[in-house]
Design a protein around this motif. Structure first.
Motif, PDB file in Angstrom:
ATOM      1  N   ALA A 248       2.022  -7.870   5.712  1.00  0.00           N
ATOM      2  CA  ALA A 248       2.215  -9.297   5.448  1.00  0.00           C
ATOM      3  C   ALA A 248       1.651 -10.126   6.604  1.00  0.00           C
ATOM      4  O   ALA A 248       2.055  -9.967   7.750  1.00  0.00           O
ATOM      5  N   TYR A 249       0.694 -10.979   6.295  1.00  0.00           N
ATOM      6  CA  TYR A 249       0.173 -11.940   7.277  1.00  0.00           C
ATOM      7  C   TYR A 249       0.871 -13.278   7.089  1.00  0.00           C
ATOM      8  O   TYR A 249       1.027 -14.053   8.001  1.00  0.00           O
ATOM      9  N   ASN A 250       1.226 -13.546   5.820  1.00  0.00           N
ATOM     10  CA  ASN A 250       1.879 -14.804   5.509  1.00  0.00           C
ATOM     11  C   ASN A 250       3.122 -14.447   4.721  1.00  0.00           C
ATOM     12  O   ASN A 250       4.030 -13.844   5.271  1.00  0.00           O
ATOM     13  N   ASN A 251       3.144 -14.752   3.439  1.00  0.00           N
ATOM     14  CA  ASN A 251       4.315 -14.296   2.691  1.00  0.00           C
ATOM     15  C   ASN A 251       3.928 -13.390   1.532  1.00  0.00           C
ATOM     16  O   ASN A 251       4.583 -13.358   0.515  1.00  0.00           O
ATOM     17  N   GLU A 252       2.813 -12.644   1.736  1.00  0.00           N
ATOM     18  CA  GLU A 252       2.400 -11.689   0.700  1.00  0.00           C
ATOM     19  C   GLU A 252       3.503 -10.664   0.492  1.00  0.00           C
ATOM     20  O   GLU A 252       4.182 -10.278   1.431  1.00  0.00           O
ATOM     21  N   LYS A 253       3.604 -10.210  -0.748  1.00  0.00           N
ATOM     22  CA  LYS A 253       4.545  -9.126  -0.997  1.00  0.00           C
ATOM     23  C   LYS A 253       3.770  -7.820  -0.817  1.00  0.00           C
ATOM     24  O   LYS A 253       2.734  -7.608  -1.431  1.00  0.00           O
ATOM     25  N   THR A 254       4.252  -6.980   0.043  1.00  0.00           N
ATOM     26  CA  THR A 254       3.584  -5.701   0.286  1.00  0.00           C
ATOM     27  C   THR A 254       4.537  -4.571  -0.097  1.00  0.00           C
ATOM     28  O   THR A 254       5.604  -4.837  -0.637  1.00  0.00           O
ATOM     29  N   PHE A 255       4.166  -3.348   0.188  1.00  0.00           N
ATOM     30  CA  PHE A 255       5.086  -2.243  -0.105  1.00  0.00           C
ATOM     31  C   PHE A 255       5.412  -1.507   1.190  1.00  0.00           C
ATOM     32  O   PHE A 255       4.609  -1.482   2.121  1.00  0.00           O
ATOM     33  N   SER A 256       6.599  -0.918   1.223  1.00  0.00           N
ATOM     34  CA  SER A 256       7.025  -0.213   2.431  1.00  0.00           C
ATOM     35  C   SER A 256       6.484   1.219   2.409  1.00  0.00           C
ATOM     36  O   SER A 256       6.021   1.700   1.366  1.00  0.00           O
ATOM     37  N   ALA A 257       6.598   1.885   3.544  1.00  0.00           N
ATOM     38  CA  ALA A 257       6.165   3.287   3.618  1.00  0.00           C
ATOM     39  C   ALA A 257       6.972   4.120   2.620  1.00  0.00           C
ATOM     40  O   ALA A 257       6.436   5.020   1.961  1.00  0.00           O
ATOM     41  N   GLU A 258       8.241   3.787   2.495  1.00  0.00           N
ATOM     42  CA  GLU A 258       9.094   4.542   1.584  1.00  0.00           C
ATOM     43  C   GLU A 258       8.664   4.328   0.117  1.00  0.00           C
ATOM     44  O   GLU A 258       8.590   5.280  -0.661  1.00  0.00           O
ATOM     45  N   GLU A 259       8.373   3.068  -0.211  1.00  0.00           N
ATOM     46  CA  GLU A 259       7.907   2.792  -1.585  1.00  0.00           C
ATOM     47  C   GLU A 259       6.578   3.513  -1.861  1.00  0.00           C
ATOM     48  O   GLU A 259       6.349   4.022  -2.958  1.00  0.00           O
ATOM     49  N   PHE A 260       5.739   3.535  -0.841  1.00  0.00           N
ATOM     50  CA  PHE A 260       4.459   4.230  -0.960  1.00  0.00           C
ATOM     51  C   PHE A 260       4.708   5.713  -1.253  1.00  0.00           C
ATOM     52  O   PHE A 260       4.159   6.287  -2.197  1.00  0.00           O
ATOM     53  N   SER A 261       5.598   6.288  -0.460  1.00  0.00           N
ATOM     54  CA  SER A 261       5.912   7.704  -0.613  1.00  0.00           C
ATOM     55  C   SER A 261       6.515   7.987  -1.994  1.00  0.00           C
ATOM     56  O   SER A 261       6.119   8.951  -2.668  1.00  0.00           O
ATOM     57  N   ASN A 262       7.442   7.127  -2.416  1.00  0.00           N
ATOM     58  CA  ASN A 262       8.058   7.345  -3.732  1.00  0.00           C
ATOM     59  C   ASN A 262       7.021   7.341  -4.847  1.00  0.00           C
ATOM     60  O   ASN A 262       7.134   8.078  -5.817  1.00  0.00           O
ATOM     61  N   ALA A 263       5.994   6.498  -4.678  1.00  0.00           N
ATOM     62  CA  ALA A 263       4.981   6.389  -5.737  1.00  0.00           C
ATOM     63  C   ALA A 263       4.003   7.559  -5.738  1.00  0.00           C
ATOM     64  O   ALA A 263       3.557   7.992  -6.797  1.00  0.00           O
ATOM     65  N   VAL A 264       3.648   8.045  -4.550  1.00  0.00           N
ATOM     66  CA  VAL A 264       2.566   9.042  -4.524  1.00  0.00           C
ATOM     67  C   VAL A 264       3.018  10.486  -4.280  1.00  0.00           C
ATOM     68  O   VAL A 264       2.314  11.428  -4.665  1.00  0.00           O
TER      69      VAL A 264
END
Ligand code: LLP
Length: 421
Positions: A248-264
Motif C-alpha cells: 500500500a502506497y496510499n489506500n490501495e487494498k493489497t493482500f497479506s503474506a498469509e492471504e497469499f499463502s492461503n491462495a497458492v
C-alpha cells in the motif's frame, strides 16, 4: 491532510519518528535529502512472509534490486534470506554483504558471458535462463569451466498482472521468459546439453500486483508444465514464483503474506517440490522514507509549489510511473491549514516532482518533509542528473541509527574523469 503512521514510522508528540529516533535528528545531523530505513520493518516483513509459508518447503531470495545497500542486504541475509541478483554488480554486492553463493540465484533477460561465467565460478545455486540461445551459451561456458550448471527456465505464462505496463512482465508481449511450449522443448534438449542440470521452472509476472488471482492463474499454468516435464522423465527440484507482491502506497487494498499463502499453497503442495520466492518491494518499500527540506514555496498562476531539496534524481518513481508517495511533515505544527500543491525538486525538468496536486499541510521554508514508502526502488534508481550527489542512507535500529551510505562527494563523482583530463 491524512497523516500515515505505522509501527515503524509514527508521530510521538509533534515529531515523526522512525522506530525510536526522531527523523528531525537525522535531518539535522546528515542534512537532506536522505533515505532512512527501519531495520525492524525489514526483519518483521521477512519473518511474516517466511512464517506464512512455513507449511511448504520454501526459500526466500530477497530481490536486492529493490534496495541493494550492503547493510540492507545483510539484514535479510542474517535473517535467513537468500538473494536474487539481476547483474554482475548485484552479485558483487550480495557477496560483499556476506550472502552464501549457495543461496544466491541469478536472474536477467540479457546476461553477458561474463555474468554467466561469474555465476558458475561462484557456484551460485542456479541461473534462470530466458532463451534458447542463453541456454546454449551457459552449456558452452560450463563445459569450458568443466562444471555442470544448475539452470532453471523462466516461463512467461501470459497472464495479466494488472499493474503498471512498465512493470508488467508476464504477458506474451513482454520480453521476459519463454512460452510454456518452448520451455518444454528446451527441457527436452537435456540429453544434448551435457553441462546443464535443469533444476526448476521460474516465473516473475510483474511488480506491485495487488490481487492474488494473477498469481493463482500463473501458478496453475506453471504447475501443468511442471507435471509435463516430469512425465518426460526430467525431474525438477523447485518452482520459483518470483516477486511482485504489491504494497500500500496510499489506500490501495493489497493482500497479506498469509492471504497469499492461503491462495497458492494448495496448488503448490500438489507439486511436491521446493518453492522459491523473490520478493523485493514487499520486504522493503514501507520500511523506508526519503527526508527532504523545503527550500521555497510559491504560488504560480494560482498553483502552489513546494520546492524541496529532494528531486527526481533521488526518487524517480513519481516521474516515470506517476507513482504516488505520500508526503507529510517531519514536525507537526498547530493551526496550519491544508493546501493543494505540487511537491517538486530543483532539477531542470517539469517532470521533476515528488507529488502532484496533493493535499498537504502548508509548509514553510526550512521545514522538513518525509516522502513515504521509499524503501523499494528509491535509492537504487537514483542518479547524478544535474550533477547532484545521491542521498545518504541511514539505517535505524531501535534507539540508534547508523549511516550506511555517506552522501557522495563531488570528488568521488569526478574520480573516473579527473585523471583523464
Ligand atoms: N524477481 C525478478 C526476476 C524481478 O524482475 C523482480 C523485479 C523481482 C523479483 C522483485 O519484484 P518485487 O517483489 O519488488 O515486485 N522499478 C519498478 C519495479 C521494477 C521491478 C523489476 N523486477 C518500480 O519502482 O515500481
Amino acid at each position: 491532510m491524512n497523516y500515515f503512521e505505522s509501527e515503524y514510522f509514527k508521530y510521538k508528540g509533534y515529531q515523526l519518528f522512525c522506530e525510536n529516533v526522531p527523523l528531525i535528528e537525522i535531518a539535522d545531523q546528515q542534512s537532506t535529502p536522505t533515505y532512512v530505513y527501519s531495520n525492524k520493518f525489514f526483519i518483521d516483513r521477512y519473518k511474516e512472509f517466511d512464517k506464512a509459508f512455513a507449511g511448504l518447503d520454501h526459500q526466500i531470495f530477497f530481490a536486492c534490486k529493490s534496495n541493494f545497500n550492503l547493510s540492507v542486504i545483510k539484514t535479510f541475509v542474517d535473517a535467513g534470506s537468500g538473494v536474487d541478483v539481476n547483474s554482475e554488480g548485484e552479485l558483487f554486492r550480495a557477496l560483499k554483504a556476506g550472502a552464501s553463493p549457495k543461496k544466491i540465484i541469478m536472474s536477467g533477460v540479457g546476461k553477458t558471458k561474463n555474468e554467466i561465467k561469474l555465476a558458475l565460478e561462484n557456484d551460485l545455486l542456479m541461473i534462470k535462463a530466458e532463451s534458447e540461445e542463453e541456454i546454449l551459451l551457459i552449456n558452452e561456458i560450463a563445459g569450458s569451466l568443466n562444471t555442470k550448471a544448475r539452470v532453471a527456465i523462466r516461463v512467461n505464462p501470459d497472464v495479466d498482472a494488472k499493474t503498471h505496463p512498465y512493470i508488467s512482465t508476464g504477458l506474451a508481449k513482454n520480453k521476459f521468459g519463454v512460452d510454456a511450449a518452448t520451455a518444454l522443448r528446451l527441457f527436452k534438449l537435456k540429453k544434448d546439453l551435457k553441462n546443464i542440470k535443469y533444476t526448476g521452472i521460474d516465473m516473475h509476472i510483474g511488480s506491485q500486483i495487488t490481487k492474488v488471482e494473477p498469481f493463482v492463474e500463473a501458478i496453475e499454468k506453471l504447475g501443468e508444465l511442471f507435471q509435463k516435464v516430469k512425465s518426460e522423465g526430467i525431474s525438477l527440484e523447485h518452482i520459483d514464483l518470483g516477486g511482485g507482491i504489491g504494497v500500500a502506497y496510499n489506500n490501495e487494498k493489497t493482500f497479506s503474506a498469509e492471504e497469499f499463502s492461503n491462495a497458492v499453497s494448495p496448488i503448490l503442495k500438489k507439486l511436491n517440490c521446493k518453492v522459491f520466492f523473490e520478493p523485493g518491494r514487499f520486504l522493503t518499500a514501507n520500511g523506508g522514507v526519503l527526508i527532504a527540506q523545503v527550500l521555497y514555496t510559491k504560488k504560480n498562476h494560482d498553483k502552489n509549489f513546494i520546492i524541496t531539496d529532494g528531486a527526481m534524481n533521488d526518487l524517480l518513481r513519481p516521474s516515470i510511473y506517476g507513482a504516488y508517495h505520500h508526503i507529510q511533515p517531519l514536525t507537526l505544527t498547530k493551526d496550519k491549514k491544508d493546501i493543494t500543491a505540487d511537491v517538486v525538486g530543483p532539477v531542470c525538468e517539469s517532470g521533476d516532482f515528488l507529488a502532484k496536486n496533493v493535499q498537504i499541510t502548508e509548509c514553510k521554508r526550512g521545514e522538513f518533509i518525509a516522502v513515504l514508502s521509499a524503501g523499494a526502488y528509491g535509492m537504487v534508481m537514483s542518479s547524478n542528473y544535474n550533477m547532484r550527489r545521491r542521498p545518504a542512507e541511514v539505517l535505524v535500529s531501535g534507539n540508534n541509527f547508523k549511516v550506511v551510505r555517506r552522501r557522495e562527494s563531488f570528488e568521488s563523482l569526478l574520480k573516473d574523469e579527473i585523471d583523464l583530463l
